[in-house]
Design a protein around this motif. Structure first.
Motif, PDB file in Angstrom:
ATOM      1  N   GLN A   1      37.236  -6.583   0.134  1.00 20.30           N
ATOM      2  CA  GLN A   1      38.141  -6.914  -0.982  1.00 20.30           C
ATOM      3  C   GLN A   1      38.373  -5.710  -1.893  1.00 20.30           C
ATOM      4  O   GLN A   1      38.955  -5.855  -2.961  1.00 20.30           O
ATOM      5  CB  GLN A   1      37.545  -8.044  -1.814  1.00 20.30           C
ATOM      6  N   ARG A   2      37.865  -4.538  -1.507  1.00 19.35           N
ATOM      7  CA  ARG A   2      37.988  -3.293  -2.277  1.00 19.35           C
ATOM      8  C   ARG A   2      37.424  -3.436  -3.698  1.00 19.35           C
ATOM      9  O   ARG A   2      37.971  -2.934  -4.671  1.00 19.35           O
ATOM     10  CB  ARG A   2      39.462  -2.856  -2.371  1.00 19.35           C
ATOM     11  N   ARG A   3      36.354  -4.217  -3.817  1.00 17.42           N
ATOM     12  CA  ARG A   3      35.753  -4.379  -5.143  1.00 17.42           C
ATOM     13  C   ARG A   3      34.410  -3.663  -5.256  1.00 17.42           C
ATOM     14  O   ARG A   3      33.793  -3.695  -6.310  1.00 17.42           O
ATOM     15  CB  ARG A   3      35.518  -5.868  -5.409  1.00 17.42           C
TER      16      ARG A   3
ATOM     17  N   TYR B   1      32.453  -7.757  -0.319  1.00 17.49           N
ATOM     18  CA  TYR B   1      33.155  -7.131  -1.446  1.00 17.49           C
ATOM     19  C   TYR B   1      33.880  -5.847  -1.027  1.00 17.49           C
ATOM     20  O   TYR B   1      34.902  -5.498  -1.604  1.00 17.49           O
ATOM     21  CB  TYR B   1      32.180  -6.849  -2.591  1.00 17.49           C
ATOM     22  N   ARG B   2      33.325  -5.156  -0.026  1.00 18.15           N
ATOM     23  CA  ARG B   2      33.990  -3.933   0.445  1.00 18.15           C
ATOM     24  C   ARG B   2      35.366  -4.267   1.005  1.00 18.15           C
ATOM     25  O   ARG B   2      36.348  -3.589   0.704  1.00 18.15           O
ATOM     26  CB  ARG B   2      33.125  -3.223   1.506  1.00 18.15           C
TER      27      ARG B   2
END
Ligand code: AP5
Length: 253
Positions: A219-221, A216-217
């Motif tokens: 994907q900047r989420r 997720y990091r």
């Protein structure tokens, strides 16, 4: 204030994913989100324990694995999670507590959301432009807690078998020893909250679940939150993250 509360329980929210090691407070914060936004908590640990309790085929397969503190194989998780997410109460959103827990589960969830959640929402709102077509990516909140604190939280945890309320003999004891404040049921200790199993669960987290944060990091989420604080302070920050996410997605969630 009343209008704000009405908005929070009427609009789409999330999905919200709570990530964190055993004892980080995922269940505790999930319950706060449920109260505030009126979306359901989907705890894969609770769902599995329910299967174990009912002696279903899945429960029989999962029982020994959970007792050892290991992760249940991905393939056994998918059907259970899909069934729950297809229920009507998940339409406005949901908070996932304990899922995804492997990089493969995270990939499966993205595919599931795209196919079954976002497309359904878009079909129900054909007037919306594709950019705002209800494709609200999950907001992923990582709860960060120091190792010593995790051990205290897990060894001190007690829960009510009737209403599910959580206690902790170190940090949030019941008013009367070992009895639930709400319904006076005798509090129980979770089977896997013994020290030797706790260390297996923490090892499984390091090896199999940390890559989910990386997923997720990239994907900047991912939003990291210091969860080594009183639960109300954490909740206030978590609500801020969710509200910002909803604003940023311009009405998609
Ligand atoms: P699961 O039930 O998900 O357990 P877990 O991830 O190990 O997490 P916990 O429920 O122990 O902790 P929590 O972060 O929810 O903390 P809580 O809020 O309760 O999974 C159990 C098993 O099921 C796994 O080991 C695996 O076998 C299987 N499983 C589940 N999902 C799976 C998946 N996706 N894939 C494969 N297998 C899966 O808080 C803990 C204590 O701390 C409580 O006493 C609470 O009162 C206290 N506390 C909370 N916040 C604070 C605070 N801020 N300050 C002080 N105390 C606090």
């Amino acid at each position: 204030m009343a209008n704000q509360a009405a908005n929070d329980t009427a609009r789409n929210v999330g999905p919200v994913i709570l990530l964190g090691p055993p004892g980080a407070g995922k269940g505790t914060q999930a319950k706060q989100i449920v109260d505030r936004y009126g979306v359901p908590q989907i705890s894969t640990g609770d769902l599995l324990r329910d299967h174990v309790g009912r002696g279903t085929e899945l429960g029989l397969e999962a029982k020994a694995i959970m007792a050892r503190g290991e992760l249940v194989p991905d393939e056994l998780m998918y059907g259970m999670v899909a069934t729950r997410l297809r229920e009507a109460d998940c339409q406005r959103g949901f908070v996932l507590d304990g899922f995804p827990r492997t990089a493969a589960q995270a990939g499966w969830l993205d595919a599931f959301l795209e196919k079954e959640v976002f497309e359904n929402r878009a079909e129900k709102n054909p007037g919306k432009s594709p950019e705002k077509s209800e494709r609200c990516p999950p907001v992923v909140i990582q709860l960060l807690v120091d190792y010593t604190q995790l051990l205290l939280r897990l060894t001190g945890r007690r829960s009510c078998p009737t209403c599910g309320r959580l206690y902790n003999i170190h940090f949030q004891p019941p008013l009367v020893d070992e009895l639930c404040d709400v319904d006076e049921s005798k509090l129980v200790i979770r089977n896997d909250d013994r020290e030797e199993i706790i260390s297996e669960r923490l090892a499984a987290y390091e090896k199999q679940t940390k890559p989910v944060a990386d997923y997720y990091r990239l994907q900047r989420r991912l939003v990291a939150v210091n969860a080594d604080r009183p639960r109300e302070e954490i909740a206030a920050q978590v609500f801020g993250v969710i509200d910002r996410h909803c604003l940023d997605s311009q009405g998609a969630c």
